[in-house]
Design a protein around this motif. Structure first.
Motif, PDB file in Angstrom:
ATOM      1  N   PHE A  29       6.701  -9.841  -9.240  1.00  0.00           N
ATOM      2  CA  PHE A  29       6.687  -9.431  -7.816  1.00  0.00           C
ATOM      3  C   PHE A  29       8.274  -8.866  -7.449  1.00  0.00           C
ATOM      4  N   THR A  30       9.184  -9.401  -8.190  1.00  0.00           N
ATOM      5  CA  THR A  30      10.612  -9.395  -7.860  1.00  0.00           C
ATOM      6  C   THR A  30      11.125  -7.969  -8.560  1.00  0.00           C
ATOM      7  N   THR A  31      10.348  -7.505  -9.452  1.00  0.00           N
ATOM      8  CA  THR A  31      10.722  -6.249 -10.301  1.00  0.00           C
ATOM      9  C   THR A  31       9.633  -4.986 -10.006  1.00  0.00           C
ATOM     10  N   HIS A  32       8.399  -5.443  -9.591  1.00  0.00           N
ATOM     11  CA  HIS A  32       7.541  -4.419  -9.770  1.00  0.00           C
ATOM     12  C   HIS A  32       7.188  -4.121  -8.122  1.00  0.00           C
ATOM     13  N   THR A  33       6.575  -2.937  -7.905  1.00  0.00           N
ATOM     14  CA  THR A  33       5.761  -2.612  -6.774  1.00  0.00           C
ATOM     15  C   THR A  33       4.409  -2.810  -7.029  1.00  0.00           C
ATOM     16  N   MET A  34       3.568  -3.499  -5.984  1.00  0.00           N
ATOM     17  CA  MET A  34       2.394  -3.792  -5.891  1.00  0.00           C
ATOM     18  C   MET A  34       1.556  -2.885  -5.175  1.00  0.00           C
ATOM     19  N   VAL A  35       0.496  -2.428  -5.382  1.00  0.00           N
ATOM     20  CA  VAL A  35      -0.026  -1.486  -4.668  1.00  0.00           C
ATOM     21  C   VAL A  35      -1.734  -1.538  -4.673  1.00  0.00           C
ATOM     22  N   TRP A  36      -2.185  -1.215  -3.591  1.00  0.00           N
ATOM     23  CA  TRP A  36      -3.935  -1.412  -3.621  1.00  0.00           C
ATOM     24  C   TRP A  36      -4.284   0.182  -3.341  1.00  0.00           C
ATOM     25  N   TYR A  37      -5.219   0.485  -4.206  1.00  0.00           N
ATOM     26  CA  TYR A  37      -5.908   1.670  -4.118  1.00  0.00           C
ATOM     27  C   TYR A  37      -7.340   1.425  -3.738  1.00  0.00           C
ATOM     28  N   ARG A  38      -8.158   2.600  -3.343  1.00  0.00           N
ATOM     29  CA  ARG A  38      -9.395   2.429  -3.132  1.00  0.00           C
ATOM     30  C   ARG A  38     -10.263   3.759  -3.784  1.00  0.00           C
ATOM     31  N   ARG A  52       6.644  -3.253  -1.923  1.00  0.00           N
ATOM     32  CA  ARG A  52       7.988  -3.194  -2.897  1.00  0.00           C
ATOM     33  C   ARG A  52       8.462  -4.626  -3.315  1.00  0.00           C
ATOM     34  N   SER A  53       9.320  -4.439  -4.312  1.00  0.00           N
ATOM     35  CA  SER A  53      10.026  -5.796  -4.828  1.00  0.00           C
ATOM     36  C   SER A  53      10.689  -6.476  -3.691  1.00  0.00           C
ATOM     37  N   ALA A  54      11.318  -5.704  -3.086  1.00  0.00           N
ATOM     38  CA  ALA A  54      12.036  -6.254  -1.568  1.00  0.00           C
ATOM     39  C   ALA A  54      11.346  -6.772  -0.541  1.00  0.00           C
TER      40      ALA A  54
END
Length: 115
Positions: A29-38, A52-54
């Motif tokens: 998580f500190t280096t990647h963006t996590m996203v939800w799609y549907r 986002r990581s921040a």
């Protein structure tokens, strides 16, 4: 390659709530963006929310004010809290990560909202 596993989907009446979870196989998580799609039946996959990581969060207009994305770094888990659900929210929800090591997708979890 990071593995992502979603859970928490199900059948709910309109106006109800669900919380989706996405567990990553390692700490990203500190280096990647996590996203939800549907993806609704017969429609293209659409972006729902991201963190986002921040820690900054963003939402599509159709879910803003009803859905909340969050994460627990210690558990390598991203959540999507979905409130005031509508039949139009029905679909398969996918977790995605993208960052320096590339992108990965989960297998998806089905959400069905009955009217």
């Amino acid at each position: 390659q990071v593995q992502l596993v979603e859970s928490g989907g199900g059948l709910v009446q309109a106006g109800g709530s669900l919380r989706l979870s996405c567990v990553a196989s390692r700490s990203i998580f500190t280096t990647h963006t996590m996203v939800w799609y549907r993806q609704a039946p017969g429609k293209q996959r659409e972006w729902v929310a991201q963190i986002r990581s921040a820690g900054s969060t963003y939402y599509s207009g159709s879910v803003k004010g009803r859905f909340t994305i969050s994460r627990d770094d210690a558990k390598n888990t991203v959540y999507l809290q979905m409130n005031s659900l509508k039949p139009d929210d029905t679909g398969i929800y996918y977790c995605n990560c993208n960052g320096p090591t590339g992108t990965s997708w989960g297998q998806g979890t089905q959400v069905t909202v009955s009217s």
